[in-house]
Design an enzyme around this catalytic site. Structure first.
Site, PDB file in Angstrom:
ATOM      1  N   CYS A 259       8.509  10.256  -0.252  1.00 34.12           N
ATOM      2  CA  CYS A 259       7.935  11.422   0.376  1.00 34.12           C
ATOM      3  C   CYS A 259       7.837  12.468  -0.710  1.00 34.12           C
ATOM      4  O   CYS A 259       8.853  12.886  -1.255  1.00 34.12           O
ATOM      5  CB  CYS A 259       8.832  11.898   1.509  1.00 34.12           C
ATOM      6  SG  CYS A 259       8.329  13.489   2.147  1.00 34.12           S
TER       7      CYS A 259
ATOM      8  N   HIS B  68       4.845   3.823  12.799  1.00 36.51           N
ATOM      9  CA  HIS B  68       4.997   3.773  11.333  1.00 36.51           C
ATOM     10  C   HIS B  68       5.932   4.911  10.933  1.00 36.51           C
ATOM     11  O   HIS B  68       5.514   6.067  10.864  1.00 36.51           O
ATOM     12  CB  HIS B  68       3.601   3.929  10.704  1.00 36.51           C
ATOM     13  CG  HIS B  68       3.577   4.072   9.220  1.00 36.51           C
ATOM     14  ND1 HIS B  68       2.847   3.231   8.398  1.00 36.51           N
ATOM     15  CD2 HIS B  68       4.153   4.965   8.374  1.00 36.51           C
ATOM     16  CE1 HIS B  68       2.979   3.600   7.142  1.00 36.51           C
ATOM     17  NE2 HIS B  68       3.764   4.662   7.096  1.00 36.51           N
TER      18      HIS B  68
ATOM     19  N   ASN C 132       9.484   4.419   3.383  1.00 39.80           N
ATOM     20  CA  ASN C 132       9.169   3.792   4.653  1.00 39.80           C
ATOM     21  C   ASN C 132      10.411   3.117   5.222  1.00 39.80           C
ATOM     22  O   ASN C 132      11.324   2.719   4.491  1.00 39.80           O
ATOM     23  CB  ASN C 132       8.116   2.695   4.453  1.00 39.80           C
ATOM     24  CG  ASN C 132       6.743   3.253   4.128  1.00 39.80           C
ATOM     25  OD1 ASN C 132       5.918   3.453   5.003  1.00 39.80           O
ATOM     26  ND2 ASN C 132       6.500   3.519   2.857  1.00 39.80           N
TER      27      ASN C 132
ATOM     28  N   ARG D 265       0.842  -1.198   0.000  1.00 37.78           N
ATOM     29  CA  ARG D 265       0.000   0.000   0.000  1.00 37.78           C
ATOM     30  C   ARG D 265       0.883   1.257   0.000  1.00 37.78           C
ATOM     31  O   ARG D 265       1.023   1.933  -0.997  1.00 37.78           O
ATOM     32  CB  ARG D 265      -0.933  -0.027   1.223  1.00 37.78           C
ATOM     33  CG  ARG D 265      -2.116   0.927   1.103  1.00 37.78           C
ATOM     34  CD  ARG D 265      -1.804   2.381   1.397  1.00 37.78           C
ATOM     35  NE  ARG D 265      -1.300   2.578   2.769  1.00 37.78           N
ATOM     36  CZ  ARG D 265      -0.784   3.734   3.183  1.00 37.78           C
ATOM     37  NH1 ARG D 265      -0.691   4.774   2.377  1.00 37.78           N
ATOM     38  NH2 ARG D 265      -0.342   3.853   4.430  1.00 37.78           N
ATOM     39  N   ASP D 266       1.537   1.530   1.096  1.00 37.61           N
ATOM     40  CA  ASP D 266       2.309   2.770   1.202  1.00 37.61           C
ATOM     41  C   ASP D 266       3.517   2.749   0.264  1.00 37.61           C
ATOM     42  O   ASP D 266       3.926   3.775  -0.276  1.00 37.61           O
ATOM     43  CB  ASP D 266       2.763   2.955   2.659  1.00 37.61           C
ATOM     44  CG  ASP D 266       3.080   4.400   2.996  1.00 37.61           C
ATOM     45  OD1 ASP D 266       2.951   5.272   2.114  1.00 37.61           O
ATOM     46  OD2 ASP D 266       3.466   4.664   4.147  1.00 37.61           O
TER      47      ASP D 266
ATOM     48  N   HIS E 295       8.931   6.816   8.503  1.00 31.13           N
ATOM     49  CA  HIS E 295       9.582   6.968   7.198  1.00 31.13           C
ATOM     50  C   HIS E 295      11.036   7.361   7.449  1.00 31.13           C
ATOM     51  O   HIS E 295      11.337   8.068   8.409  1.00 31.13           O
ATOM     52  CB  HIS E 295       8.867   8.027   6.358  1.00 31.13           C
ATOM     53  CG  HIS E 295       7.568   7.527   5.794  1.00 31.13           C
ATOM     54  ND1 HIS E 295       7.264   7.579   4.457  1.00 31.13           N
ATOM     55  CD2 HIS E 295       6.513   6.919   6.389  1.00 31.13           C
ATOM     56  CE1 HIS E 295       6.063   7.042   4.255  1.00 31.13           C
ATOM     57  NE2 HIS E 295       5.580   6.642   5.407  1.00 31.13           N
TER      58      HIS E 295
END
Lengths: 319, 319
Positions: A247, A214, A256, A22-23, A216
């Site tokens: 980002c 979570h 991430n 997903r991310d 980054h």
């Protein structure tokens, strides 16, 4: 030299949720075929990963990469003990997640008013009202709701966010019966002291809500923040295979926190993850082949620390 | 959620030695002109860096990039308070460092027999004998001697190294009157528990020798290890501008811990470095221009955490 004798203690075991599909993928321009995504999921399950944020029920116009969310969930063979979460940005997304038989929907808002308006096109107050309606929709369904706070450690537009704001959102998630809370370091602004302050505040004020971290790696602090979380006793982390994801405010910055590198760190700290590191690294290299480029993960390239090299085969290094 | 209430304390101030011009550049195939190296040194001094490992008096055949060591030291304008160290792999290197008026020579051996033989073509016992002769050469000279232990946290050929071996080498450095000791994580095998065990052993057994930590980010643990060092009270670190340098055993792995990212972490932990982060990042970007490629440093790309972005200018991110 003065040295501190305090020995940090870490949890015996943690839960790692793989968010790469997903991310990690959401910003990839070239569509990754559903079958390829499913094959990656299968490979990760084989490696022992048990928690996934597998896709997002977001508008296909907004995130074309994840337009196959329903198909993905319909295709992947469910396994006992494996939890498939999906991100759901709004009421409609939650309804689609329910229809797709997701195990959990992750709903979110931002701790920053500016970021929330840009990202969800509404005020924080309106988003909190949405959460109440979403809780009604999901009431009685087998699907759990999990709350996430974006920009929990800072906002690229507003700077620092108020701990009070983070606490207030967490409190509402708890009151609505959500199963957990993710503190999202959306643009890599978390630091160990901020992780400490935030985790301690929530543990004191909203103790019923398990916290997941979570991060980054935008400013290189991802694993330092994970280690601080472990020292604080946090047992849930989210990371992305191969360190995918980016980002949008920091072109070229890594994404991430990398799952393989996180698992490697956990192993070195004596923390159980249930995940096979070699198999995970192979999955990371497979993702590099899928995306056709080098990804930020380090351990999949260097190997775990005790990987041996033949003394004849290589030139030596000094320093 | 159980949380630990132990608040780590960090040193108020640390010394960062910039090793990019030596460890960072040594593997670069294309020669960087001496004037360019001097300009980078000047820029770093302007940014507040006060300690450098500036070059190496190694064989020009072995490391052509550093063949201009004497010229570099003759050219750079010395400044009060700035210490220029040079690496010296042997007796001849130390003599050249003396002749070049270096402030300090860094002499080294490996904690691993195999690595020492490959790197220095002799046994550890022979290297220790060399150290005694080198101490004689430097006796009475204004130039200090600093010892470094390569593979202090593990060897790519032998695996773990014995703490007893690290201690024995450190003890001899101390007995020879060396001014300090660097624990070199040559191929990125350090982990926080290993940093703790090694630093605590040396603090207990060889307390007179100040320890500096020199990490490579090969497996992504560089800053986590730095943070562990800080929690232990270590006040000396070595890092490389932009995260240059590599690991010949791990192609594509990042190199030394990045100076900008380290300074950024220190600032966030309230630890003084005396270095201006913005100027340092500008130097990192300059090094990218010099080498003609993207380097691993993160903060020079993303900016420090409170860098603000205009809300209109960018698409927002979720998660």
């Amino acid at each position: 030299m003065p040295t501190s004798s305090h020995q940090p203690t870490y949890p015996a075991q943690v839960r790692i949720t793989e968010v790469g599909l997903r991310d990690g993928l959401q910003s990839e321009a070239a569509f990754v075929p559903t079958a390829t995504k499913v094959a990656l999921l299968e490979r990760l399950m084989d490696a022992g990963v048990r928690h996934f944020e597998a896709t997002s029920f977001v508008s296909p116009r907004a995130v074309p990469q994840l337009r196959d969310a329903a198909e993905l969930l319909a295709t992947v063979r469910r396994r006992p003990g494996v939890q498939l979460s999906v991100l759901a940005p709004n009421r409609k997304g939650v309804e689609r997640a329910l229809a797709a038989d997701a195990d959990e929907a992750v709903v979110f808002l931002s701790a920053s008013e500016t970021h929330n308006r840009k990202n969800l096109n509404r005020s924080i107050a309106d988003s909190l009202q949405d959460m109440r309606e979403i809780a009604e929709i999901a009431r009685g369904a087998p699907m759990r709701l999990h709350g996430a706070i974006a920009c929990a450690f800072g906002c690229p537009f507003e700077g620092d966010v108020a701990l009070d704001q983070v606490e207030a959102i967490a409190r509402q998630f708890a009151e609505l019966g959500f199963s957990g809370l993710t503190l999202g370091d959306t643009t890599g602004m978390a630091t160990p002291p901020l992780v400490r302050a935030t985790v301690q505040r929530l543990a004191a004020r909203v103790p019923q809500l398990p916290v997941a971290l979570h991060f980054h790696n935008t400013r290189g602090l991802g694993l330092a923040n994970v280690m601080e979380g472990l020292a604080l006793g946090v047992t849930r982390y989210e990371s992305a295979l191969a360190g995918t994801g980016g980002c949008p405010f920091a072109p070229g910055a890594t994404g991430n926190v990398c799952t393989e590198d996180t698992v490697h760190l956990m192993e070195q700290l004596g923390v159980q993850t249930g995940i096979d590191l070699d198999a995970l690294c192979e999955a990371g290299r497979e993702l590099e082949r899928v995306l056709g480029r080098t990804l930020p993960g380090q351990v999949m390239r260097a190997g775990p620390r005790l990987r041996r090299y033949a003394a004849e085969a290589q030139a030596a290094a000094v320093g």
